[in-house]
Structures are given as structure tokens and as C-alpha cells.
Design a protein around this motif. Sequence first.
Motif, PDB file in Angstrom:
ATOM      1  N   GLY A  15      54.617   2.096  42.973  1.00 39.95           N
ATOM      2  CA  GLY A  15      55.801   3.269  43.074  1.00 39.95           C
ATOM      3  C   GLY A  15      56.656   3.319  41.683  1.00 39.95           C
ATOM      4  O   GLY A  15      57.537   4.138  41.626  1.00 39.95           O
ATOM      5  N   LEU A  16      56.531   2.807  40.478  1.00 39.13           N
ATOM      6  CA  LEU A  16      56.822   2.843  39.318  1.00 39.13           C
ATOM      7  C   LEU A  16      56.672   4.285  38.799  1.00 39.13           C
ATOM      8  O   LEU A  16      55.434   4.539  38.938  1.00 39.13           O
ATOM      9  CB  LEU A  16      56.815   1.713  38.388  1.00 39.13           C
ATOM     10  CG  LEU A  16      57.298   0.492  38.677  1.00 39.13           C
ATOM     11  CD1 LEU A  16      56.940  -0.501  37.862  1.00 39.13           C
ATOM     12  CD2 LEU A  16      58.859   0.511  38.784  1.00 39.13           C
ATOM     13  N   GLY A  66      51.102  -0.812  33.952  1.00 27.92           N
ATOM     14  CA  GLY A  66      51.338   0.359  33.412  1.00 27.92           C
ATOM     15  C   GLY A  66      52.497   0.889  32.717  1.00 27.92           C
ATOM     16  O   GLY A  66      52.456   1.720  31.899  1.00 27.92           O
ATOM     17  N   THR A  67      53.567   0.389  33.271  1.00 23.26           N
ATOM     18  CA  THR A  67      54.994   0.381  32.572  1.00 23.26           C
ATOM     19  C   THR A  67      55.056  -0.483  31.492  1.00 23.26           C
ATOM     20  O   THR A  67      55.637   0.193  30.354  1.00 23.26           O
ATOM     21  CB  THR A  67      55.947   0.115  33.424  1.00 23.26           C
ATOM     22  OG1 THR A  67      55.819   0.760  34.652  1.00 23.26           O
ATOM     23  CG2 THR A  67      57.287   0.291  32.922  1.00 23.26           C
ATOM     24  N   VAL A  68      54.326  -1.592  31.203  1.00 22.81           N
ATOM     25  CA  VAL A  68      54.208  -2.312  29.745  1.00 22.81           C
ATOM     26  C   VAL A  68      53.474  -1.426  28.944  1.00 22.81           C
ATOM     27  O   VAL A  68      53.858  -1.203  27.860  1.00 22.81           O
ATOM     28  CB  VAL A  68      53.607  -3.848  30.012  1.00 22.81           C
ATOM     29  CG1 VAL A  68      53.460  -4.328  28.631  1.00 22.81           C
ATOM     30  CG2 VAL A  68      54.652  -4.437  30.677  1.00 22.81           C
ATOM     31  N   GLN A  95      62.915  -1.750  34.793  1.00 20.63           N
ATOM     32  CA  GLN A  95      61.937  -1.308  36.034  1.00 20.63           C
ATOM     33  C   GLN A  95      61.082  -2.403  36.349  1.00 20.63           C
ATOM     34  O   GLN A  95      60.537  -2.921  37.384  1.00 20.63           O
ATOM     35  CB  GLN A  95      61.304  -0.094  35.754  1.00 20.63           C
ATOM     36  CG  GLN A  95      62.276   1.171  35.891  1.00 20.63           C
ATOM     37  CD  GLN A  95      61.635   2.496  35.477  1.00 20.63           C
ATOM     38  OE1 GLN A  95      60.529   2.274  34.797  1.00 20.63           O
ATOM     39  NE2 GLN A  95      61.888   3.361  35.891  1.00 20.63           N
ATOM     40  N   ILE A  96      60.459  -2.879  35.151  1.00 23.54           N
ATOM     41  CA  ILE A  96      59.387  -4.118  35.339  1.00 23.54           C
ATOM     42  C   ILE A  96      60.010  -5.336  35.907  1.00 23.54           C
ATOM     43  O   ILE A  96      59.384  -5.856  36.657  1.00 23.54           O
ATOM     44  CB  ILE A  96      58.882  -4.162  33.645  1.00 23.54           C
ATOM     45  CG1 ILE A  96      58.013  -3.008  33.233  1.00 23.54           C
ATOM     46  CG2 ILE A  96      57.950  -5.533  33.787  1.00 23.54           C
ATOM     47  CD1 ILE A  96      57.915  -2.975  31.947  1.00 23.54           C
ATOM     48  N   ALA A  97      61.225  -5.814  35.270  1.00 26.79           N
ATOM     49  CA  ALA A  97      61.780  -7.200  35.698  1.00 26.79           C
ATOM     50  C   ALA A  97      62.007  -6.860  37.147  1.00 26.79           C
ATOM     51  O   ALA A  97      61.822  -7.832  38.153  1.00 26.79           O
ATOM     52  CB  ALA A  97      62.918  -7.195  34.944  1.00 26.79           C
ATOM     53  N   GLY A  98      62.658  -5.699  37.829  1.00 25.24           N
ATOM     54  CA  GLY A  98      63.035  -5.825  39.031  1.00 25.24           C
ATOM     55  C   GLY A  98      61.942  -5.917  39.992  1.00 25.24           C
ATOM     56  O   GLY A  98      61.895  -6.682  40.883  1.00 25.24           O
ATOM     57  N   LEU A  99      60.882  -5.119  39.579  1.00 24.31           N
ATOM     58  CA  LEU A  99      59.664  -5.170  40.469  1.00 24.31           C
ATOM     59  C   LEU A  99      58.944  -6.710  40.102  1.00 24.31           C
ATOM     60  O   LEU A  99      58.507  -7.243  41.388  1.00 24.31           O
ATOM     61  CB  LEU A  99      58.503  -4.061  40.034  1.00 24.31           C
ATOM     62  CG  LEU A  99      57.318  -4.197  40.702  1.00 24.31           C
ATOM     63  CD1 LEU A  99      57.422  -4.029  42.302  1.00 24.31           C
ATOM     64  CD2 LEU A  99      56.300  -2.860  40.225  1.00 24.31           C
TER      65      LEU A  99
END
Length: 181
Positions: free
Chosen positions: A39-40, A47-49, A141-145
Motif C-alpha cells: 500500500g505504499l 519499490g520505494t527504495v 515510509q520505508i522504515a515504518g513499514l
Amino acid sequence: MISWKNHFLYQVDYQHWVNDKLLESCDKLSDEVRKREEGLPFRSIHGTVNHLLVINLKWLGRLQGEPKDYRHDQQIFEEWRELKLALKQTVRQTQHWLEAQSDAYFDGELHYRTSGGVEQRDWIHDVLTNFVTDCAHCRGQIAGLAVRLGAPSPEMDFIYYRRDMQESLAHAKLATTSRPG
């Protein structure tokens, strides 16, 4: 008073340091978990990295006057190790390129075309501020997930970076002064 150049050299060095902390935490997750749609905006941790790499490449290209035509969601590397290495190298390239610029460069304007094709003019220091804050947003976002999925919580605050650097400098100074000579 710190110059814009020195400020952004610190900021880009911090990008390198904090990316290492974040990716080390994400290494604790399986490739399947890192690539799973969660859901990011860029679907997954991977994908976010990858998006971090894309924005690093895009802004470096714009700053150098050699724009790169990447889509924001363009997948560049499927392999985690290759993705991490490319991000690390791109951040260092940005750092080295910025180091080579004069102090006056950071007070100048950047003329570039947005991803939507719109001609834009912005102050270099505003562009660089946008770049580092966009990276921080994605890392958050990455860290939280990643933590929610079982990775250890990385210490990513800028103040921890500064303390790490001060400690490294103190150790280097101690090693230099304690050598027999």
C-alpha cells in the motif's frame, strides 16, 4: 555561519549514512517481504527504495544539466543487492559532484524540465532542500513499514549522524596522536 555548500555536503553525506542504516534494517526481511505490495505509493519496500534511486538519478541529472528520463515508478533493479549498491553509488556521485561546485553555485538558479514536461526555474538551495526532504519522506515510509513487518527500528535521526561523525573524528584523531613516531 555555514555556507549553503557546506550545509548540503553535510546533507548528502547524511543521505549516505541514513540510507545505510535503513537498508541494513531492511536486510533483515526476506526478499519476498520487501517486494510484497503493502500500500505504499511505490507499492513495496523494494519499490520505494527503487524510487529513492530514481529521484537521486533524476536530480543529479538535472543538477548536471543532463536530465535523466526516468518515470517515478520505473523499476531499475529487481535484485536487492544491485539496488542497494546503485543507490549508494548514486548518492556518492551526487556528493562528489556537489563538492566540485563553487560556493556561488549554491546561490544560483536551476533551469530544468519537470517530469510532466514543464519548464521550471528554482534556486539551487531550494531544489536541494526539496531533494533531501523528499528522500527523508520516502525513508520514513520505508522504515515504518519495515518495522511493522518485523525489521529492527533504525536510528535515522540527523543528530545521530552528527554524533557518529564526531565520534569517528575523535577516534581518528586519537589514532593519529597515539602512533609512535
